[in-house]
Design a protein around this motif. Structure first.
Motif, PDB file in Angstrom:
ATOM      1  N   TYR A  64       0.841  -1.185   0.000  1.00  0.00           N
ATOM      2  CA  TYR A  64       0.000   0.000   0.000  1.00  0.00           C
ATOM      3  C   TYR A  64       0.889   1.253   0.000  1.00  0.00           C
ATOM      4  CZ  TYR A  64      -4.330  -2.490   1.103  1.00  0.00           C
ATOM      5  OH  TYR A  64      -5.428  -3.301   1.060  1.00  0.00           O
ATOM      6  N   PRO A  65       0.438   2.321  -0.633  1.00  0.00           N
ATOM      7  CA  PRO A  65       1.183   3.584  -0.512  1.00  0.00           C
ATOM      8  C   PRO A  65       0.932   4.203   0.858  1.00  0.00           C
ATOM      9  CG  PRO A  65      -0.819   3.931  -1.763  1.00  0.00           C
ATOM     10  CD  PRO A  65      -0.749   2.452  -1.494  1.00  0.00           C
ATOM     11  N   GLU A  66       1.631   5.262   1.155  1.00  0.00           N
ATOM     12  CA  GLU A  66       1.383   5.982   2.405  1.00  0.00           C
ATOM     13  C   GLU A  66      -0.070   6.449   2.443  1.00  0.00           C
ATOM     14  OE1 GLU A  66       5.766   8.018   3.192  1.00  0.00           O
ATOM     15  OE2 GLU A  66       4.109   9.220   2.437  1.00  0.00           O
ATOM     16  N   HIS A  67      -0.741   6.199   3.552  1.00  0.00           N
ATOM     17  CA  HIS A  67      -2.162   6.541   3.599  1.00  0.00           C
ATOM     18  C   HIS A  67      -2.392   8.042   3.704  1.00  0.00           C
ATOM     19  CE1 HIS A  67      -1.357   6.694   7.950  1.00  0.00           C
ATOM     20  NE2 HIS A  67      -2.412   7.456   8.026  1.00  0.00           N
ATOM     21  N   ASP A  68      -1.392   8.806   4.175  1.00  0.00           N
ATOM     22  CA  ASP A  68      -1.581  10.245   4.338  1.00  0.00           C
ATOM     23  C   ASP A  68      -0.641  11.077   3.466  1.00  0.00           C
ATOM     24  OD1 ASP A  68       0.789   9.698   5.586  1.00  0.00           O
ATOM     25  OD2 ASP A  68       0.269  10.653   7.494  1.00  0.00           O
ATOM     26  N   ASN A  69       0.106  10.412   2.571  1.00  0.00           N
ATOM     27  CA  ASN A  69       0.980  11.112   1.602  1.00  0.00           C
ATOM     28  C   ASN A  69       2.011  12.012   2.287  1.00  0.00           C
ATOM     29  OD1 ASN A  69      -0.677  10.109  -0.633  1.00  0.00           O
ATOM     30  ND2 ASN A  69      -2.163  11.673  -0.052  1.00  0.00           N
ATOM     31  N   ILE A  70       2.415  11.682   3.496  1.00  0.00           N
ATOM     32  CA  ILE A  70       3.239  12.613   4.258  1.00  0.00           C
ATOM     33  C   ILE A  70       4.574  12.899   3.588  1.00  0.00           C
ATOM     34  CG2 ILE A  70       4.061  10.732   5.745  1.00  0.00           C
ATOM     35  CD1 ILE A  70       3.698  14.499   6.596  1.00  0.00           C
ATOM     36  N   THR A  71       5.226  11.872   3.019  1.00  0.00           N
ATOM     37  CA  THR A  71       6.530  12.107   2.385  1.00  0.00           C
ATOM     38  C   THR A  71       6.393  13.049   1.204  1.00  0.00           C
ATOM     39  OG1 THR A  71       7.234   9.891   3.052  1.00  0.00           O
ATOM     40  CG2 THR A  71       8.542  10.993   1.374  1.00  0.00           C
ATOM     41  N   LEU A  72       5.366  12.832   0.391  1.00  0.00           N
ATOM     42  CA  LEU A  72       5.143  13.685  -0.772  1.00  0.00           C
ATOM     43  C   LEU A  72       4.750  15.095  -0.346  1.00  0.00           C
ATOM     44  CD1 LEU A  72       4.976  13.916  -3.847  1.00  0.00           C
ATOM     45  CD2 LEU A  72       2.622  13.062  -3.712  1.00  0.00           C
ATOM     46  N   ASP A  85       1.947  21.125   6.862  1.00  0.00           N
ATOM     47  CA  ASP A  85       0.533  21.154   7.267  1.00  0.00           C
ATOM     48  C   ASP A  85      -0.285  22.095   6.394  1.00  0.00           C
ATOM     49  OD1 ASP A  85       1.557  23.551   8.228  1.00  0.00           O
ATOM     50  OD2 ASP A  85       0.881  23.259  10.293  1.00  0.00           O
ATOM     51  N   ARG A  86       0.361  22.789   5.480  1.00  0.00           N
ATOM     52  CA  ARG A  86      -0.343  23.632   4.505  1.00  0.00           C
ATOM     53  C   ARG A  86      -0.496  22.937   3.152  1.00  0.00           C
ATOM     54  NH1 ARG A  86      -0.988  29.072   5.668  1.00  0.00           N
ATOM     55  NH2 ARG A  86      -0.053  29.757   7.626  1.00  0.00           N
ATOM     56  N   VAL A  87      -0.129  21.670   3.071  1.00  0.00           N
ATOM     57  CA  VAL A  87      -0.090  20.966   1.784  1.00  0.00           C
ATOM     58  C   VAL A  87      -0.942  19.706   1.845  1.00  0.00           C
ATOM     59  CG1 VAL A  87       1.384  19.926   0.025  1.00  0.00           C
ATOM     60  CG2 VAL A  87       2.260  21.811   1.434  1.00  0.00           C
ATOM     61  N   MET A  88      -1.668  19.479   0.778  1.00  0.00           N
ATOM     62  CA  MET A  88      -2.465  18.266   0.614  1.00  0.00           C
ATOM     63  C   MET A  88      -2.148  17.694  -0.761  1.00  0.00           C
ATOM     64  SD  MET A  88      -6.594  18.154   0.830  1.00  0.00           S
ATOM     65  CE  MET A  88      -7.529  16.636   0.755  1.00  0.00           C
ATOM     66  N   ALA A  89      -1.971  16.382  -0.841  1.00  0.00           N
ATOM     67  CA  ALA A  89      -1.675  15.722  -2.117  1.00  0.00           C
ATOM     68  C   ALA A  89      -2.891  14.943  -2.573  1.00  0.00           C
ATOM     69  CB  ALA A  89      -0.468  14.798  -1.976  1.00  0.00           C
ATOM     70  N   PHE A 231      -1.963  18.929  -6.012  1.00  0.00           N
ATOM     71  CA  PHE A 231      -1.731  19.469  -4.671  1.00  0.00           C
ATOM     72  C   PHE A 231      -2.720  20.582  -4.380  1.00  0.00           C
ATOM     73  CE2 PHE A 231       2.408  17.836  -6.020  1.00  0.00           C
ATOM     74  CZ  PHE A 231       2.770  17.070  -4.924  1.00  0.00           C
ATOM     75  N   ALA A 232      -3.060  20.724  -3.096  1.00  0.00           N
ATOM     76  CA  ALA A 232      -3.788  21.884  -2.595  1.00  0.00           C
ATOM     77  C   ALA A 232      -2.935  22.533  -1.519  1.00  0.00           C
ATOM     78  CB  ALA A 232      -5.150  21.484  -2.027  1.00  0.00           C
ATOM     79  N   PHE A 233      -2.924  23.854  -1.504  1.00  0.00           N
ATOM     80  CA  PHE A 233      -2.146  24.611  -0.531  1.00  0.00           C
ATOM     81  C   PHE A 233      -3.073  25.602   0.171  1.00  0.00           C
ATOM     82  CE2 PHE A 233       0.491  23.534  -4.184  1.00  0.00           C
ATOM     83  CZ  PHE A 233       1.605  22.954  -3.601  1.00  0.00           C
ATOM     84  N   GLY A 234      -2.977  25.675   1.493  1.00  0.00           N
ATOM     85  CA  GLY A 234      -3.830  26.601   2.210  1.00  0.00           C
ATOM     86  C   GLY A 234      -3.543  26.614   3.699  1.00  0.00           C
ATOM     87  N   HIS A 235      -4.422  27.264   4.450  1.00  0.00           N
ATOM     88  CA  HIS A 235      -4.267  27.355   5.898  1.00  0.00           C
ATOM     89  C   HIS A 235      -4.316  25.951   6.504  1.00  0.00           C
ATOM     90  CE1 HIS A 235      -5.324  28.236  10.092  1.00  0.00           C
ATOM     91  NE2 HIS A 235      -4.773  29.423   9.892  1.00  0.00           N
TER      92      HIS A 235
END
Length: 365
Positions: A64-72, A85-89, A231-235
């Motif tokens: 399985y890949p990382e479930h929370d995409n933390i490395t990316l 914490d401002r980034v979502m993949a 990617f999404a970037f935000g607060h």
């Protein structure tokens, strides 16, 4: 199961789902002999260093890949100068856009979008039972800020802007967008899918304004449309809430590996980007000589008004008979336009030859 049970099954759908027509089975993929200049894809192969990362990732296909995409997410944060914490993949920016609609819209709410714009947003609003408010732009380089602040759009849950815009390719200076974000007391979603072909970007505004979310995709400028990386970037509070409703394992191991490699090797794409910008200018000039009116573009495509006497649908069909696919937008007040993606010179030369042949009357169907 017999067809007799279908009516009762359909009645079990939610009211919103019942209002949507069932989709047909779909059209077959375009024949290999057709040149695809209709989807704004980047036609170049991955740089060898990025390709190697994709091949190596296949050795981890059983995991399985990382479930929370933390490395990316950490890699993207480092590349773009912000905290993780401002980034979502996401599985392309389209997944992230869908999550924003799910998170912010309830039945009866509204969303405002600059028009003409990406038509997929109408469907996303319908799925939430939300009203879709279109604010007409001038197709060039200004933003109708007062229309967003004082018109019906002022009640929208969020404003969606694409910069550069699709399907026009128009680019609004980032200072204009910042003026709107600063004055608007609700969310602004800025889609920068084509930003690598434009003169500047608004990513630095994320650290300054809590009501701004910025979307990016690697499909257009980094040639990964088939791999799906966005990617999404935000607060941090907004990003954390969106991540909380995201599917686990939403990206596969190849997407992770390629995303990491692209972030580390963005300069490897400089020649690719420069070629597309050069071809964009060359094709725009040629189309103008052929009698088209081309809207200045800062994306990897051109929107062109066709010569008088025919509409965009006619030109789309005529070009398809020549083996070339282009886009047509009858629902956006652009019946007299076609949109053509910018590809390699080996693609754009035959396109221009086909246009010249058609306008000279060789294709009179």
């Amino acid at each position: 199961m017999t067809d007799a049970k279908i009516p009762s099954l359909l009645s079990s759908l939610t009211p919103i789902a019942r209002e949507l027509d069932a989709l047909p089975a779909g059209r077959p993929a375009p024949a290999a002999c057709l040149m695809r200049l209709n989807a704004n894809e980047n036609p170049f192969p991955l740089p060898s260093i990025v390709m190697r990362s994709a091949i190596a990732a296949l050795e981890r296909q059983y995991l399985y890949p990382e479930h929370d995409n933390i490395t990316l997410r950490e890699a993207a944060a480092a590349a773009y100068g912000m905290s993780a914490d401002r980034v979502m993949a996401g599985n392309g920016s389209s997944e992230l856009l869908s999550l924003i609609y799910r998170a912010f819209l309830a039945p009866g709410d509204s969303i405002a979008m600059l028009s003409p714009g990406f038509s997929f947003n109408r469907k996303l609003a319908s799925l939430q039972g939300a009203q879709f408010i279109e604010v007409r732009g001038n197709e060039l380089d200004s933003l109708p800020i007062d229309s967003f602040l004082f018109g019906p759009a002022r009640h929208a849950k969020f404003i969606l802007l694409a910069n550069p815009n699709n399907p026009t390719g128009a680019f609004v200076p980032v200072a204009e967008i910042e003026r709107l974000v600063a004055k608007y007391d609700r969310l602004v979603v800025l889609d920068e899918a084509y930003i690598d072909f434009a003169p500047e970007n608004g990513l630095h505004l994320v650290n300054r304004y809590s009501n701004l979310l910025i979307l990016r995709t690697f499909s257009k400028s980094y040639a990964t449309a088939g791999i799906r990386i966005g990617f999404a970037f935000g607060h941090p509070e907004l990003i954390g809430r969106l991540r909380n409703i995201q599917n686990m394992f939403n990206m596969n191991v190849i997407g992770h590996a390629v995303g990491m490699s692209v972030l580390s090797n963005r300069r490897a794409y400089d020649e690719n980007h420069n070629h597309i910008k050069h071809e964009r200018q060359r094709v725009s000039g040629a189309l103008s000589e052929f009698g088209f009116s081309v809207i200045p573009s800062h994306a990897n495509f051109l929107l062109a008004r066709v010569p008088a006497g025919r509409d965009g649908k006619w030109w789309q069909s005529a070009l398809e008979r020549q083996g070339i696919l282009v886009a047509f937008f009858p629902d956006d007040g652009l019946e007299d336009c076609i949109r053509v993606s910018i590809g390699t010179r080996n693609q754009m030369d035959p396109f221009l030859e086909a246009v010249d042949k058609i306008r000279r009357g060789a294709d009179s169907s």
